[in-house]
Write an enzyme that holds these catalytic residues in place. Structure first.
Site, mmCIF file in Angstrom:
data_model
loop_
_atom_site.group_PDB
_atom_site.id
_atom_site.type_symbol
_atom_site.label_atom_id
_atom_site.label_comp_id
_atom_site.label_asym_id
_atom_site.label_seq_id
_atom_site.Cartn_x
_atom_site.Cartn_y
_atom_site.Cartn_z
ATOM 1 N N SER A 298 0.830 -1.200 0.000
ATOM 2 C CA SER A 298 0.000 0.000 0.000
ATOM 3 C C SER A 298 0.871 1.260 0.000
ATOM 4 C CB SER A 298 -0.961 -0.036 1.192
ATOM 5 O OG SER A 298 -1.940 0.957 1.081
ATOM 6 N N ASP B 73 -6.254 -3.929 -1.947
ATOM 7 C CA ASP B 73 -5.064 -3.546 -1.190
ATOM 8 C C ASP B 73 -4.290 -4.775 -0.708
ATOM 9 O OD1 ASP B 73 -3.451 -2.627 1.201
ATOM 10 O OD2 ASP B 73 -4.334 -0.722 0.592
#
EC number: 3.1.1.4
Length: 807
Positions: free
Chosen positions: A520, A653
């Site tokens: 991320s 993610d």
């Protein structure tokens, strides 16, 4: 009945008399044949009305001698004579030139004007009356440039203020009005036009060259200055198109400086768009750039986006950052710092912005400056450090708070020994303590614990500067791995830790590590390292990016984030365009159940000899190869946090499966090395010796009252169940994405088992910070806590730097 009729008429006359004796009324001239004529001028006659004991002024219509208009009805003969004289002097040009005047409403307006402005000429009156035919009368033409009134303004001034473009044309074309005549305030018609609302008037004035365009009034303002002060963006545009000069000095400098002083963003943007050099202009009085005059974040950001020099100095030597600190403008300070302002630049009397912030007792500003690199022990021209200045503050509570704040990062408030300071001033001082292994030979530089310069003497002692500068060419016999956690905007904590490591080692992060793994926000930073972006730059980028990306409510629009990634990494850049160091980003393939971890690499994936977990499914597309994978898409896929952003295609993610990517990265390296050995390239394999894992800050542990979810039997139990479900849901998410706890324990244990040095750096934060936090003060405080953590764990940083610099 006649008596009552006369009584009513008398009462009506008295009422009208007291209500408005100058009310214009249409009458028959025959009604006044029995009254005495007191005075007569042209079509105007003053009658004495004996029955009402009044003096009436009658205007006989030039078109019909039997009808007329009563202009006033006064009880005093003296007042009547004065007003008659004024009316007989001013009215003729109007009723002689236009029949439009011969209406009650028009005459009433004209009568009111004559009485309200007794010093006005007939041309001034004609402008306010607004009847074009009147400007062809010779007497009105003769007074076109008259300034004989209380304001000293010409009729052209009035036309511009009124915004009447038709009357303006009459004045200029038929009356030959001059445009450079000034009033009592030194203002030309251009000044008046700017204060109006009709830009067409300004355009008409600007068609003819005139000195009035750049005339300075008694306040020192040109029309362009005035337009900027008033925020008239369209007027600024028209003035610039009329070739108004931008380099005329006013009380606040040039027009661009005036626009900045009054925070008129549109006006400043208009000037810069017309003349880009104005963004660098310095006012002759202070030598200040437009940025020095910025009073809020929006104005400062606008200039910096257009290329304004963030560290430009004034005549006194102060930067815009000095000014913002002196004015206690925290929002401006943050914008300047995030656009690269040097927090340690000495200004007037050698004071840095931190010296000034200390004197203002502004804790938030002090923290921000130190976080962005301000040195707590840099002396000014008087030999005073910021810490020493804090010790002199008269308020006991403030003094204690400041000193306590500075001590947490190792600042010394004693008066330092400095070259050039008289001995009697520094004789009582003692050398500043240096937190290094060799305390007998302190370096000749000032200490900055926050930037870990106390570690730099160690690294210098171990490696000369010329070796540090050439480290990227050395052949290390072992590999170093850097792992970066996910955490949204809290990636700023990782950046601050990396800055500290770079400062201590004197080497860029890219040259310290052979492998970089990120999830991320950590993935974005891994790519930034790969593409040689400095961490100081990325710190500013993160502060700027959050305001662009986190707008509105969740889930946020993906467009701003994608534009940011394209801008930073390029729209067409591929993962394999830069090969060193090797980088891997985690992503979650969500087009299958169960979901799988995917690594975006800048190298070919290793071939793994093991039985596949699942049978091949032809409905599942294979991942894009690294050579075809766009960098910005990889970053977007790794950072597609559920509920914050929509998925990027089939990717969610990476934090869902590997928010702390350490074990996954170590597994990848092992598989890569095994593949190299199988392919007969074992000589290229290097053993992993150091693993550095950086977190985005640990949230404080808080008690949870209830996670019980059950079938409720009453309203109270229903509320309890809802609350329990909410807490349970939060706990499940936290457990899935927890980068600390057992994830760190497992990574440390595995590293110790195979003889790898493992470093986990993750500061404890005082509060829980959301992934989409946009409050500058909250984020600065988190970075401050990171700096305190760095200082408190300086020995661990020393050990890490020593090992990283070892061949």
């Amino acid at each position: 009945m006649q008596f009552f009729g006369r009584l009513v008429n008398t009462l009506s006359s008295v009422t009208n008399l007291f209500s408005n004796p100058f009310r214009v009324k249409e009458i028959s001239v025959a009604d006044y044949t029995s009254h005495e004529r007191v005075r007569e001028e042209g079509q105007l006659i003053l009658f004495q009305n004996a029955s009402n004991r009044t003096w009436d002024c009658i205007l006989v219509s030039p078109r019909n001698p039997h009808s007329g208009f009563r202009l006033f009805q006064l009880e005093s003969e003296a007042d009547a004579l004065v007003n008659f004289q004024q009316f007989s002097s001013q009215l003729p040009p109007f009723y002689e030139s236009s029949v439009q005047v011969l209406h009650v409403e028009v005459l009433q307006h004209l009568s009111d004007l004559i009485r309200s402005h007794p010093s006005w000429t007939v041309t001034h009156l004609a402008v306010e009356l607004g009847i074009r035919e009147c400007f062809h009368h010779s007497r009105i033409i003769s007074c076109a440039n008259s300034t004989e009134n209380e304001e000293g303004c010409t009729p052209l001034h009035l036309a511009c203020r009124k915004g009447d473009s038709e009357i303006l044309v009459e004045l200029v074309q038929y009356c030959h009005a001059q445009m450079d005549v000034t009033d009592n305030k030194g203002e030309t018609a251009f000044h008046y036009a700017v204060q109006g609302d009709n830009s067409q008037v300004l355009q008409l004035l600007g068609k003819n060259a005139s000195a009035g365009l750049n005339q300075v009034n008694k306040q020192g303002l040109t029309p362009l200055h005035l337009a900027c002060q008033m925020g008239k963006q369209e007027m600024v545009r028209v003035l610039l198109l009329c070739n108004a000069r931008c380099n005329v000095m006013g009380p606040s400098g040039f027009p661009i400086h005036t626009a900045m002083k009054f925070s008129q963003k549109g006006c400043a943007e208009m000037i810069i768009s017309m003349d880009s050099s104005q963004i660098h202009s310095k006012d002759p009085r202070y030598g200040a750039s437009p940025l020095h005059w910025a009073k809020n974040a929006e104005m400062a950001r606008m200039l910096l986006k257009r290329g304004c020099d963030v560290d430009s100095t004034s005549a006194a030597g102060n930067t815009a950052l000095h000014v913002a600190v002196m004015r206690n403008r925290f929002d401006c300070v943050m914008v300047l710092l995030t656009y690269g302002a040097n927090a340690g630049t000495p200004g007037e009397h050698g004071n840095t912005p931190l010296h000034l912030a200390i004197s203002k007792d502004n804790m938030e500003m002090i923290k921000a400056l130190i976080v962005f690199g301000a040195e707590v022990d840099t002396p000014n021209d008087f030999g005073e450090t910021p810490a020493f200045m804090a010790s002199k503050i008269s308020k006991l509570i403030t003094r204690k708070a400041l000193l306590s704040l500075l001590r947490t990062v190792g600042a010394d408030h004693r008066f330092p020994l400095i070259q050039g300071v008289p001995t009697d001033q520094s004789s009582a001082a003692t050398p500043h303590p240096i937190f290094s292994l060799d305390k007998t030979q302190p370096p000749a530089i000032s200490l900055n614990n926050l930037e870990l310069q106390d570690l730099m003497p160690i690294s210098r002692a171990r490696k000369p500067a010329f070796i540090l500068s050439s480290m990227r060419d050395e052949k290390r016999i072992h590999d170093h791995l850097l792992c970066l956690d996910g955490g949204g905007v809290k990636g700023l904590v990782i950046i601050q830790l990396l800055i500290a490591i770079e400062k201590a080692s004197g080497v860029a992060t890219k040259d310290l590590f052979d492998w970089v793994a990120g999830t991320s926000t950590g993935g974005i930073l891994a790519l930034a390292i790969l593409h040689s972006k400095s961490m100081a730059y990325m710190r500013g980028v993160y502060f700027r990016m959050k305001d662009e990306v986190f707008r509105g409510s969740r889930p946020y629009e993906s467009g701003p984030l994608e534009e940011f990634l394209k801008r930073e990494f390029g729209e067409h850049t591929k993962m394999t365009d830069v090969k060193k160091p090797k980088v891997m980003l985690t992503g979650t393939l969500s087009d299958r159940q169960p979901a799988e971890l995917h690594l975006f690499r800048n190298y070919d994936a290793p071939e793994v000899i093991r039985e596949p977990r699942f049978n091949q499914n032809i409905n599942l597309k294979p991942p894009t190869q690294p050579a075809d994978q766009l960098v910005w898409r990889a970053a977007r896929s790794s950072g597609a946090a559920p509920t914050y952003f929509r998925p990027n295609g089939r990717f969610l993610d990476g934090g869902l499966l590997a928010n702390n990517p350490t074990l996954d990265a170590m597994t990848e390296i092992h598989e890569y090395n095994q593949d190299m050995i199988r392919k007969g390239q074992g000589n290229k394999v290097k053993k992993l010796s150091i693993v550095v894992s950086l977190g985005t800050g640990r949230s404080p542990q808080v008690p949870v009252t209830c996670v019980d979810v059950f079938r409720p039997s009453n309203p109270w139990e229903l509320a309890k169940t809802v609350f329990g479900a909410k807490e349970l849901g939060k706990m499940v998410v936290d457990c899935c994405t927890d980068p600390d706890g057992r994830a760190v324990d497992r990574a440390r244990a595995w590293s110790e088992m195979v003889g790898i040095q493992y470093f986990r750096l993750n500061p404890q934060l005082g509060s829980d910070i959301m992934l989409d936090e946009v409050n500058d003060a909250v984020l600065v405080n988190a970075l401050w806590e990171t700096e305190v953590y760095i200082y408190e764990h300086r020995e661990e940083f020393q050990k890490l730097v020593q090992m990283l610099l070892s061949p």
